[in-house]
Scaffold this motif. Structure first.
Motif, PDB file in Angstrom:
ATOM      1  N   ALA A 134       0.837  -1.211   0.000  1.00 10.94           N
ATOM      2  CA  ALA A 134       0.000   0.000   0.000  1.00 10.94           C
ATOM      3  C   ALA A 134       0.872   1.261   0.000  1.00 10.94           C
ATOM      4  N   ASN A 135       1.882   1.302   0.851  1.00 10.29           N
ATOM      5  CA  ASN A 135       2.745   2.488   0.915  1.00 10.29           C
ATOM      6  C   ASN A 135       3.587   2.633  -0.351  1.00 10.29           C
ATOM      7  N   TYR A 136       4.004   1.517  -0.912  1.00 10.83           N
ATOM      8  CA  TYR A 136       4.731   1.537  -2.185  1.00 10.83           C
ATOM      9  C   TYR A 136       3.821   2.101  -3.283  1.00 10.83           C
ATOM     10  N   ARG A 137       2.608   1.584  -3.349  1.00  6.53           N
ATOM     11  CA  ARG A 137       1.640   2.048  -4.357  1.00  6.53           C
ATOM     12  C   ARG A 137       1.345   3.533  -4.191  1.00  6.53           C
ATOM     13  N   ASN A 138       1.117   3.968  -2.950  1.00  2.00           N
ATOM     14  CA  ASN A 138       0.845   5.395  -2.686  1.00  2.00           C
ATOM     15  C   ASN A 138       1.989   6.267  -3.182  1.00  2.00           C
ATOM     16  N   LEU A 139       3.212   5.853  -2.884  1.00  2.00           N
ATOM     17  CA  LEU A 139       4.386   6.608  -3.309  1.00  2.00           C
ATOM     18  C   LEU A 139       4.487   6.645  -4.832  1.00  2.00           C
ATOM     19  N   MET A 140       4.395   5.493  -5.452  1.00  2.69           N
ATOM     20  CA  MET A 140       4.567   5.424  -6.906  1.00  2.69           C
ATOM     21  C   MET A 140       3.416   6.120  -7.643  1.00  2.69           C
ATOM     22  N   ASN A 141       2.200   5.984  -7.146  1.00  4.81           N
ATOM     23  CA  ASN A 141       1.069   6.680  -7.776  1.00  4.81           C
ATOM     24  C   ASN A 141       1.228   8.189  -7.671  1.00  4.81           C
ATOM     25  N   PHE A 142       1.684   8.658  -6.518  1.00  9.40           N
ATOM     26  CA  PHE A 142       1.903  10.090  -6.337  1.00  9.40           C
ATOM     27  C   PHE A 142       2.942  10.595  -7.343  1.00  9.40           C
TER      28      PHE A 142
END
Length: 168
Positions: free
Chosen positions: A16-24
């Motif tokens: 989730a934190n990886y996805r949040n970072l990469m999506n941002f």
């Protein structure tokens, strides 16, 4: 989500934190991807942040390889102690300072997947029982993975957002 205490939480929060970072990062205009952060930050731009995360992934992978083969890994890295992490982080920043953002991003994505594969191989007990592996000292293998993944991604996203606000 609070600090993971189970394998499921470790995987979910890390992803989730990886996805949040990469999506941002993916949603930023190209020029913002290249912008320098305000003075006073070691990591000077998004490339530096992703390179930092990637390099810490590589160190975690090395600790794991050495530790699981029965030896004590050099932590955080050969020639450095936990007290000299700022010097190590400066070395990491210098190492990647001329590498293209896309190359760093691809390397970060690959090292992320490598860590996820290792996590998947372990039972909850192996991940969260303190002192289960001699090389992890008084802590658990999961604690190392939390530091190298979900906690680090959260730090990275907060840093990028903070620097963007300061530039606005």
């Amino acid at each position: 989500m609070p600090r993971p205490k189970t394998k499921k939480e470790l995987v979910e929060l890390g992803r989730a934190n990886y996805r949040n970072l990469m999506n941002f990062i993916r949603e930023l205009p190209r020029e913002e991807l290249e912008n320098e952060f305000p003075p006073g930050y070691l990591n000077r731009n998004i490339r530096d942040v992703l390179a930092h995360l990637h390099h810490w992934h590589l160190m975690m992978l090395e600790w794991y390889k050495v530790g699981m083969s029965g030896f004590k890994p050099d932590m955080p890295s050969k020639g450095y102690t936990w007290k000299t992490v700022p010097e190590l982080n400066r070395k990491i920043q210098n190492t990647y300072s001329n590498v293209d953002l896309k190359v760093v991003k691809d390397a970060f994505e690959e090292s992320f997947e490598n860590l996820q594969e290792i996590i998947a191989q372990h039972t909850e007990e192996e991940l969260f029982e303190k002192k289960h592996y001699p090389w992890t000292g008084s802590t658990s293998l999961g604690a190392y993975f939390i530091s190298a993944t979900s906690s680090h991604y959260d730090w990275a996203l907060k840093l990028i957002k903070k620097c963007r606000r300061q530039l606005a």
